[in-house]
Write an enzyme that holds these catalytic residues in place. Structure first.
Site, PDB file in Angstrom:
ATOM      1  N   SER A 169       0.837  -1.253  -0.023  1.00 32.32           N
ATOM      2  CA  SER A 169      -0.051   0.017  -0.059  1.00 32.32           C
ATOM      3  C   SER A 169       0.881   1.377  -0.094  1.00 32.32           C
ATOM      4  CB  SER A 169      -0.553  -0.064   1.383  1.00 32.32           C
ATOM      5  OG  SER A 169      -1.731  -0.995   1.015  1.00 32.32           O
ATOM      6  N   THR A 170       2.169   0.974   0.291  1.00 32.72           N
ATOM      7  CA  THR A 170       2.955   2.422   0.236  1.00 32.72           C
ATOM      8  C   THR A 170       3.058   2.997  -1.041  1.00 32.72           C
ATOM      9  OG1 THR A 170       4.934   1.254  -0.215  1.00 32.72           O
ATOM     10  CG2 THR A 170       4.558   1.653   2.133  1.00 32.72           C
TER      11      THR A 170
END
Lengths: 389, 625
Positions: free
Chosen positions: B329-330
């Site tokens: 998700s980064t």
């Protein structure tokens, strides 16, 4: 069963076998080479006092190299001529392979690992180069024009460039010299040869005369890197870098000079045995010879080389085809290039480049290349009557 | 006539023979020259050289310089030297090696470990050098050997400098370690034309900054003229040129933060990199598990070496620069930024998230069962909504995504001052064509784009790349090369020398984050950074305050500001303070004011960490995929 019965039972009597074996061998050449090899082993024994196994290993190399010499002596010049282009192309390809995927050792990319053995393709080129040039000039015989010399120069420069790039300056110089000898002997006009030689001589004189002023650190040499300048300057004044490049030259001249006329005696050289002399079993072995056998030993080696080259040139003079003449002469002169560059470097009149002393220095590939050349000379000598012009 | 220029008309055998004669004369002249030189050396100057050979009892012995120290940014020492006595054997001068070692063992304790290490060095074919059999002799052992020295020819006591890493495993991957000079190191020394300087040096940097800054740390060898007796033993020192100690390195690391970061990662496998965005300085650099660099100093014994190398944890691998991981998700903020930049989304534009995204008959599921409902860009980041990014990835297409991400340095080495950095994989059509052999594998399928959107699929980046990308986002899109060495300090003068840095590989396309979407509104980068910060704040509340956070307050607390944190931080972003106060075109002015505000600002911390979930092989496998 008695011994004689056993001998008779052999398919070939030893005497016949020996005669067969010795048939293509040229006795004078063999005698010179054998003497050189014997002297070499003796000096190497002293230079390898710290590691006697090296002698055994060199004896093994010698056995292989002599076998190959005998095989080469069997191949008639026509066969050599057929072999020339493929051998040359193969050697160039191997050099390219080295440049792409060679093993790096001591900062240079010289070796090619074939899985079974590591080979040094630049050594093959020492034989392939004169073969190829001789082949080319034979093909162009009687119609040689100026552009043939341009082609010959290209044949020469491609591998020399690849070798110099490894970097192996010493081998590049020797291979280039061999090729230049071939081109000269093929009839390059004196009008080109003389001015180039004169210019080179003038350059050397100028360099030596002005060494002090141009080696100052603030002087830049156009077109040359700092380390290249450094190398030349160290030659002019080895004392300027006693721990680095000058170390070799300082120690080898001390070894030679302290050997004086008669030498310190075999195994008695202090320079060699107290480990002051670097590379004493390879490139600087002449210093060991000079220290332990003095000027007498040095002259003996010089005479042996002169005899070897002389015999080679005689074989060239008597050879029936242009190919055989050129090949024999340039091989003979390549021994000169080796010996001159090596002894010049050890005695401190030439820059330190890695060239072994032929037939004396430790090293398998070099020995194989050298004795293959001897084998080719023998073949040319033995087949001189059989070839129709 | 051109022909005559190159080629003499006198062809044929006579011409050849005359040239042969000329060559023969040339050979003779050259040999006479050599003969003359030999006469000069061996007859004329023989007395001079004889004296010099006698003088050669005077050996020039190199004096190894002290290696430079390594400290953190606050001067805490990470690597130093200490001197100790070692017992050394020169194998070529010893007859029966086993008997000698056996005899020595009666005088001085020689552990099996010492023997193994000695055997290993011996097996490396160095039997002409003196090899240590025991290091760090005590005074008593020293005395005992000295009394019995006559019984052991070829065995010597030597005083040597050893490297010491007082903090042990701490920051081991950043520091690296020293080992004995190997063949490969010799090649490096020779190509750097440093042979003279390395005569006598026995150790060489093998990894980390010890390796990268080897030549800066090493120093200039000195020389001692020593009188030796006939067997080569030193009798007395005649003159001495002092060596010049190597330069000290000041690292960018802050050890307090480093400790905290290492604790935070604990026993897990993974890496963590914290970068100061404004400068690219690396404040903390962790790859876990690490190793104790002290083990290598006097030659590691084969057993420990095997344990280190064959451990499934692979402690010798620096995961921060050579492990590659899916960013997960980064990756989403960069996707959102791409959408804003390419005009595929506005911040307020919403989608409906039913909990999955259908593509080509395949269901791409969201993290949350039933979905997040109506989602705009803000919510997509705060809630880390997968569906939003599945759709976005599909709308953008793989080429847009990879071209955009390249600007942040994804998939390219960052140029950090360490050796062995890998580039990871920035998936693109071209990458797939190059990397697969079979035509059906080389084709990019639209379905593969979907999971790229949430940082999965072929995505594989090193932790340091991710940290750099985050730092770039936080730094208004200005990319700095991450680096570990702050300055190289000349030991003698204390002068700080310049550190050469390579520009980041991705510098060509520095993302222009300072532009707003429509020229009026808030710059895109700031908006994203603010969003990320909000994410951290909002989602951080519901979990335990992590050790990392608490400790960071401890480090930075003095500076009077605390930053939000969340447990198991994957990454964290903070924009410059005034960033979201609107643009009004005063970018230059704002920058000017910044330094004076520094004091009340905690240096922004950009962390990026990657933890390896399933076994150590995952990262490696991925990088090869």
């Amino acid at each position: 069963m008695s011994l004689s019965a056993a001998l008779r039972a052999l398919p070939l009597h030893p005497r016949v076998l020996w005669a067969k074996l010795a048939a293509p061998i040229d006795p004078p050449l063999m005698a010179i080479v054998a003497t050189l090899l014997a002297c070499g082993m003796m000096v190497l024994a002293s230079a390898s006092a710290d590691n006697p196994l090296r002698l055994v290993s060199q004896a093994g190399n010698l056995a292989v190299a002599l076998t190959l010499m005998r095989i080469a002596a069997q191949i008639p010049p026509q066969g050599l001529m057929r072999l020339a282009p493929p051998v040359y192309v193969l050697a160039v390809l191997l050099l390219v392979a080295v440049a792409l995927a060679g093993d790096v050792s001591k900062g240079a990319r010289r070796w090619l690992n074939l899985g079974v053995a590591r080979i040094q393709p630049s050594e093959i080129m020492k034989i392939a180069m004169p073969m190829m040039l001789a082949w080319y000039f034979q093909k162009r015989e009687a119609m040689a024009a100026w552009h043939d010399f341009v082609v010959a120069a290209l044949i020469l420069l491609l591998p020399v460039g690849l070798i110099a790039k490894q970097p192996d300056l010493g081998t590049a110089v020797v291979v280039a010299a061999t090729g230049l000898f071939a081109i000269f002997l093929a009839g390059l006009s004196w009008k080109l040869v003389v001015p180039v030689l004169a210019a080179a001589a003038a350059g050397v004189v100028l360099l030596v005369a002005s060494g002090d002023s141009i080696c100052r650190p603030e002087v830049d040499w156009p077109g040359l890197r700092e380390y290249q300048k450094h190398r030349v300057c160290t030659l002019l004044d080895p004392g300027s870098d006693p721990l680095g490049k000058g170390f070799h030259t300082i120690q080898s001249t001390i070894a030679l000079g302290s050997g004086a006329i008669l030498g310190k005696g075999w195994m008695q050289g202090t320079q060699a045995h107290l480990e002051f002399l670097p590379e004493r079993h390879t490139d600087f072995i002449f210093a060991v010879a000079g220290e332990e056998f003095g000027l007498v030993g040095g002259i003996a080696l010089l005479l042996l080389y002169a005899a070897l080259i002389g015999r080679g040139l005689m074989i060239a003079a008597g050879a029936p085809t242009l190919f055989a003449r050129l090949l024999a002469a340039s091989l003979a002169l390549s021994y000169f290039a080796y010996a001159f560059v090596n002894i010049g470097m050890v005695s401190g009149i030439l820059p330190v480049v890695g060239v072994p002393l032929p037939f004396v220095s430790y090293g398998g590939s070099a020995l194989v290349a050298l004795l293959l050349g001897v084998g080719i000379l023998m073949s040319i000598q033995k087949h001189r009557m059989l070839v129709q012009k | 006539m051109t022909r005559a220029v190159f080629h003499s008309p006198e062809a044929g055998i006579e011409g050849f023979r005359s040239r042969l004669a000329a060559a023969g004369i040339g050979v003779l002249v050259a040999f006479v020259l050599l003969f003359g030189r030999l006469v000069q050396l061996q007859v004329v100057d023989r007395d001079y050289y004889r004296t010099r050979a006698e003088d050669n009892r005077i050996a020039i012995v190199p004096v190894v310089p002290n290696r430079g120290l390594v400290t953190d940014r606050n001067g805490v020492v990470l690597a130093r030297n200490y001197s100790a006595y070692t017992l050394e054997i020169t194998p070529s001068k010893v007859g029966d090696l086993d008997a000698t070692i056996e005899e020595l063992g009666r005088l001085i304790a020689i552990e099996p470990r010492d023997r193994k290490r000695f055997r290993k060095a011996l097996a490396e074919g160095k039997n002409f050098e003196s090899l240590p059999i025991r290091t760090r002799l005590s005074d008593e052992e020293l005395a005992r050997f000295a009394a019995n020295r006559y019984r052991f020819p070829g065995v010597e006591i030597k005083a040597r400098l050893f490297r010491q890493y007082p903090r042990g495993e701490l920051a081991s991957h950043a520091l690296g370690y020293l080992g004995r000079v190997s063949e490969r190191d010799l090649d490096r020394i020779e190509s750097a034309e440093e042979e003279a300087n390395y005569r006598g040096t026995e150790h060489f940097g093998k990894s980390g900054v010890e390796q990268k800054y080897e030549f800066a740390l090493h120093g200039q060898a000195g020389a001692e003229q020593i009188e030796v007796d006939a067997s080569g033993h030193a009798v007395r020192v005649l003159s001495r040129t002092a060596p010049v100690a190597g330069n000290d390195l000041v690292l960018t690391l802050d050890l307090r933060l480093q400790e905290i970061a290492e604790q935070a990662l604990g026993k897990r496998r993974g890496a963590l990199v914290a970068i100061e965005p404004a400068s690219g300085e690396i404040l903390a650099y962790v790859s876990r598990p690490g190793y104790d660099p002290n083990l290598f100093v006097d030659g590691i014994d084969p057993q420990t070496w095997d344990e280190l190398n064959n451990s499934p944890d692979r402690p010798m691998i620096d995961r921060a620069i050579s492990g590659t991981y899916a960013p997960g998700s980064t990756f989403k903020p960069y996707m959102a930024l791409a959408a804003l930049t390419l005009g595929k989304r506005t911040p307020g534009q919403t989608i409906h998230d039913p909990g999955y995204f259908m593509f080509g008959g395949h269901q791409f599921r969201d993290d949350k069962k039933g979905g997040h409902g109506t989602v705009d860009m803000y919510k997509s980041i705060v809630a880390s909504c997968d569906t939003y990014y599945y759709m976005l990835a599909n709308d953008l297409g793989i080429d847009n995504i990879s071209n955009f991400m390249r600007q942040f340095g994804f998939g390219a080495p960052t140029g950090v001052d360490l050796e062995g950095e890998t580039s990871g994989v920035l998936p693109s059509q071209e990458w797939k064509r190059r990397h697969f052999r079979r035509p059906e594998q080389q084709k990019w399928y639209a379905g593969e784009t979907i999971s790229i959107g949430i940082g999965q699929g072929y995505n594989a980046y090193t932790p340091i790349q991710l940290a750099q990308a985050v730092a770039t986002l936080a730094n208004d899109g200005v990319m700095n090369t991450p680096h570990l060495v702050r300055s190289v300090v000349e030991a003698r003068s204390g002068r700080r020398g310049p550190v050469e840095r390579q520009p980041p590989a991705a510098q060509a396309g520095t993302p222009r984050l300072h532009q707003g979407c429509d020229g009026r509104s808030e710059p895109r980068g700031h908006r994203l950074a603010r969003l990320c910060r909000r994410t951290v704040r909002e989602r951080g509340q519901d979990r335990d305050r992590p050790a990392l956070f608490a400790a960071r307050r401890k480090v930075r607390g003095r500076q009077g500001r605390r930053a939000p944190a969340r447990p198991r931080v994957v990454h964290r972003l903070r924009a410059p303070r005034q960033a979201h106060r609107g643009t009004r075109g005063g970018g230059g002015k704002r920058r000017l004011r910044r330094p004076e505000r520094r004091s009340d600002r905690a240096p922004g911390l950009r962390l990026s960490s990657a933890r390896q979930a399933g076994g150590s092989r995952r990262g490696r496998g991925r990088s090869r995929a």
